[in-house]
Design an enzyme around this catalytic site. Structure first.
Site, mmCIF file in Angstrom:
data_model
loop_
_atom_site.group_PDB
_atom_site.id
_atom_site.type_symbol
_atom_site.label_atom_id
_atom_site.label_comp_id
_atom_site.label_asym_id
_atom_site.label_seq_id
_atom_site.Cartn_x
_atom_site.Cartn_y
_atom_site.Cartn_z
ATOM 1 N N GLN A 1 20.893 30.567 -12.823
ATOM 2 C CA GLN A 1 19.982 30.902 -12.272
ATOM 3 C C GLN A 1 19.073 32.316 -11.897
ATOM 4 O O GLN A 1 19.096 32.721 -11.452
ATOM 5 C CB GLN A 1 19.597 30.396 -10.578
ATOM 6 C CG GLN A 1 18.741 29.746 -9.704
ATOM 7 C CD GLN A 1 18.979 29.204 -9.097
ATOM 8 O OE1 GLN A 1 19.145 29.860 -7.544
ATOM 9 N NE2 GLN A 1 19.685 28.226 -8.274
ATOM 10 N N TYR B 1 10.641 30.241 -3.026
ATOM 11 C CA TYR B 1 11.158 31.546 -3.391
ATOM 12 C C TYR B 1 9.162 30.946 -4.275
ATOM 13 O O TYR B 1 8.834 29.998 -4.231
ATOM 14 C CB TYR B 1 11.924 31.609 -4.768
ATOM 15 C CG TYR B 1 12.755 32.447 -3.225
ATOM 16 C CD1 TYR B 1 12.465 32.659 -2.184
ATOM 17 C CD2 TYR B 1 14.309 31.026 -3.425
ATOM 18 C CE1 TYR B 1 14.126 33.216 -2.024
ATOM 19 C CE2 TYR B 1 15.271 31.493 -2.924
ATOM 20 C CZ TYR B 1 15.351 32.371 -1.583
ATOM 21 O OH TYR B 1 15.964 32.689 -1.081
ATOM 22 N N ARG C 1 14.670 23.431 -11.237
ATOM 23 C CA ARG C 1 15.833 23.162 -9.860
ATOM 24 C C ARG C 1 14.036 22.953 -8.557
ATOM 25 O O ARG C 1 13.175 24.146 -8.700
ATOM 26 C CB ARG C 1 16.623 23.882 -8.892
ATOM 27 C CG ARG C 1 17.175 23.786 -8.001
ATOM 28 C CD ARG C 1 18.050 24.301 -6.438
ATOM 29 N NE ARG C 1 18.733 23.462 -6.142
ATOM 30 C CZ ARG C 1 19.579 24.488 -5.541
ATOM 31 N NH1 ARG C 1 19.461 25.629 -4.672
ATOM 32 N NH2 ARG C 1 20.798 24.067 -4.820
ATOM 33 N N GLY D 1 28.716 22.877 -3.274
ATOM 34 C CA GLY D 1 28.340 23.867 -2.334
ATOM 35 C C GLY D 1 29.337 24.266 -1.557
ATOM 36 O O GLY D 1 30.581 25.073 -2.564
ATOM 37 N N ARG D 2 29.228 24.043 -0.763
ATOM 38 C CA ARG D 2 30.036 25.033 0.290
ATOM 39 C C ARG D 2 31.683 24.721 0.238
ATOM 40 O O ARG D 2 32.664 24.994 0.697
ATOM 41 C CB ARG D 2 29.791 24.574 1.983
ATOM 42 C CG ARG D 2 30.169 23.328 2.621
ATOM 43 C CD ARG D 2 29.547 22.928 4.054
ATOM 44 N NE ARG D 2 29.885 21.683 4.227
ATOM 45 C CZ ARG D 2 29.058 20.504 3.839
ATOM 46 N NH1 ARG D 2 27.973 20.662 3.456
ATOM 47 N NH2 ARG D 2 29.390 19.588 4.333
#
Length: 358
Positions: free
Chosen positions: A100, A181, A228, A314-315
């Site tokens: 990424q 971002y 993304r 993810g988690r």
């Protein structure tokens, strides 16, 4: 039991995936001071290679792109060599690696970058965020507005970083246009007050993301380029307006990106299912969808509804290196230890137990 749809194979550009799961990108703050992946990075990603598609943590395309302590880069020969070890380990364990590319823009502090420069952004507007530095929390400063020429330089940095990722053995890259971002900052009216061709209208605010995607796809191939987005996510102090404004911005952006035939669209979804449905209809290739707070029994829900092709984890994947096997046989899951997310070292990184090594 998990839905049968999770276990269907899928062709993603040049790679064949054994199922519809993937590793979502997650910052772990364990890189070395020079931006090379840390000593345990290859092991961390290699442990999770059974997920098939491994999307790495955010990786800066330049020194300006760094925002946090101990995040990796992909713009120097040393960083390429470090990522080559990660790619090799992931491939040896049967996975495929997408790096990424993340330029943080104004979500930074000079204390956290190698050159200690003022952060850059679409406009000189502070994110007003607390940044963790080696000396403790400090407010993110007012960034420097990029000139048009500098914007083109940043596009070149993404192009160079994409080529470097492929040189490191990665199977592709994901452009990070989400989560507050730099690319996301250009999309948000409260962060982008420009009056030139990169600000004002929805077309102008989308221009930077589209030009980055074009450059990367031209450099390494559209079939190795994903992107993304995170519509309406207020991370990093961004405000994209009401639902109508968000839908207008992202329908235009995704419509233009769709013309590039990128290998996938990765949506960090906040809950506007009407928008997600329209983006799915507009997108010609694969769609990945991840939702905050998604529980185990909902992993396949977007795939079953026809809104997604792949479900990044993810988690669950962070705390369970063997998450694929655990889901396949309906085994219990390890709990995530939030205290070790960003602490460095192997603890809470590569030492989560597996079914075969409790």
């Amino acid at each position: 039991m998990t839905s049968p749809s999770l276990w269907q194979p899928f062709t993603l550009g040049r790679i064949e995936l054994p199922h519809r799961l993937a590793l979502a990108p997650m910052t772990r703050n364990r890189a070395n001071a020079d931006g090379t992946p840390g000593e345990h990075a290859a092991g961390y990603y290699g442990q999770r290679a059974s997920l098939g598609l491994i999307i790495t943590e955010g990786t800066q395309p330049s020194e300006d792109g760094q925002g946090y302590l101990n995040t990796p880069g992909i713009h120097t020969p040393e960083q390429v060599a470090g990522w080559a070890k990660v790619s090799e380990t992931v491939h040896e364990n049967g996975g495929h690696l997408f790096i990424q590319l993340m330029h943080v823009g104004r979500i930074s502090h000079p204390d956290n970058t190698p050159h200690h420069h003022q952060p850059v952004a679409p406009s000189a507007i502070s994110a007003d965020q607390d940044m963790f530095t080696a000396e403790g929390p400090k407010k993110s400063p007012v960034p420097r507005e990029l000139s048009v020429g500098e914007i083109r330089d940043v596009i070149g940095e993404f192009r160079h970083a994409a080529a470097a990722a492929i040189a490191a053995g990665a199977d592709g890259v994901e452009i990070h246009a989400a989560n507050g971002y730099l690319l996301h900052q250009f999309l948000a009216p409260n962060a982008n007050r420009r009056t030139d061709e990169y600000g004002g209208s929805i077309e102008n605010r989308a221009r930077f993301s589209i030009e980055v995607a074009k450059a990367v796809a031209e450099e390494i191939g559209a079939d190795r380029t994903g992107i993304r987005i995170s519509p309406a996510f207020p991370l990093g102090g961004l405000d994209e307006g009401d639902a109508a404004a968000v839908r207008g911005q992202y329908r235009y952006l995704v419509g233009e990106l769709a013309k590039l035939n990128l290998v996938y669209l990765h949506v960090h979804h906040l809950g506007d299912d009407e928008l997600l449905t329209s983006l799915r209809e507009a997108w010609p290739t694969a769609v990945l969808v991840v939702r905050y707070g998604r529980e185990r029994d909902g992993i396949a829900s977007d795939i079953d509804a026809g809104l997604a092709d792949i479900a990044p984890l993810g988690r669950f994947a962070l705390a369970n290196p063997d998450i694929v096997e655990r889901l396949r046989i309906d085994a219990p899951l390890n709990d995530l230890d939030p205290e070790t997310l960003y602490t460095g070292g192997a603890h809470g990184y590569t030492d989560y137990p597996t079914l075969t090594h409790p």
